[in-house]
Motif scaffolding. Structure first.
Motif, short mmCIF file in Angstrom:
data_model
loop_
_atom_site.label_atom_id
_atom_site.label_comp_id
_atom_site.label_asym_id
_atom_site.label_seq_id
_atom_site.Cartn_x
_atom_site.Cartn_y
_atom_site.Cartn_z
N GLN A 49 14.81 113.07 38.69
CA GLN A 49 14.92 111.60 38.69
C GLN A 49 14.39 111.03 40.00
N LYS A 55 11.76 106.80 36.79
CA LYS A 55 10.97 106.22 35.71
C LYS A 55 10.39 107.33 34.84
N CYS A 56 10.25 107.04 33.56
CA CYS A 56 9.60 107.96 32.63
C CYS A 56 8.17 108.18 33.10
N LEU A 70 16.85 107.85 29.87
CA LEU A 70 15.89 108.84 30.37
C LEU A 70 16.57 110.21 30.50
N LEU A 102 10.67 113.46 34.00
CA LEU A 102 11.60 112.47 33.46
C LEU A 102 10.95 111.77 32.28
N LEU A 103 11.64 111.81 31.14
CA LEU A 103 11.11 111.23 29.90
C LEU A 103 12.13 110.30 29.27
N GLU A 104 11.60 109.29 28.56
CA GLU A 104 12.47 108.48 27.71
C GLU A 104 13.11 109.41 26.68
N HIS A 108 11.60 112.89 24.48
CA HIS A 108 12.06 114.25 24.81
C HIS A 108 12.46 114.97 23.54
#
Length: 110
Positions: A49, A55-56, A70, A102-104, A108
């Protein structure tokens, strides 16, 4: 990748943050305490993070902490069968942040 994003690899992500824990690789592959494994996963998530500026990496959607929008995702899975693949890619252990992004939550998918 959804939304027409270019492919990502560990080398294309921002500078990595390493989690130094000598037994981190074996945590996902052994009967170590689930609380220790959870602690290391929390360190991994926090480091990813911070590195990804909360942020994604694909959509640039900002983290909304209470929404859980996220997630820290592994690029190469943590399964034992992928250990050689991680090693060949230069990933130090299952919780090396070079192997994370980091992904939404909706992006994921494992």
């Amino acid at each position: 990748w959804p939304r027409g994003s270019p492919p990502l690899s560990p080398g294309s992500l921002p500078s990595q943050v390493e989690i130094h824990l000598s037994s981190a690789e074996s945590l996902s592959e052994s009967s170590h305490s689930s609380s220790l494994r959870g602690y290391v996963q929390t360190l991994f998530r926090s480091a990813v993070q911070e590195r990804d500026d909360f942020k994604c990496v694909l959509s640039r959607e900002a983290l909304r902490p209470k929404a859980g929008n996220l997630e820290a995702a592994h690029i190469i899975g943590v399964e034992r069968s992928l250990a050689d693949t991680r090693k060949a890619a230069g990933v130090l252990n299952s919780y090396d942040t070079a192997n994370g992004m980091l992904l939404e939550k909706s992006l994921h998918v494992a």
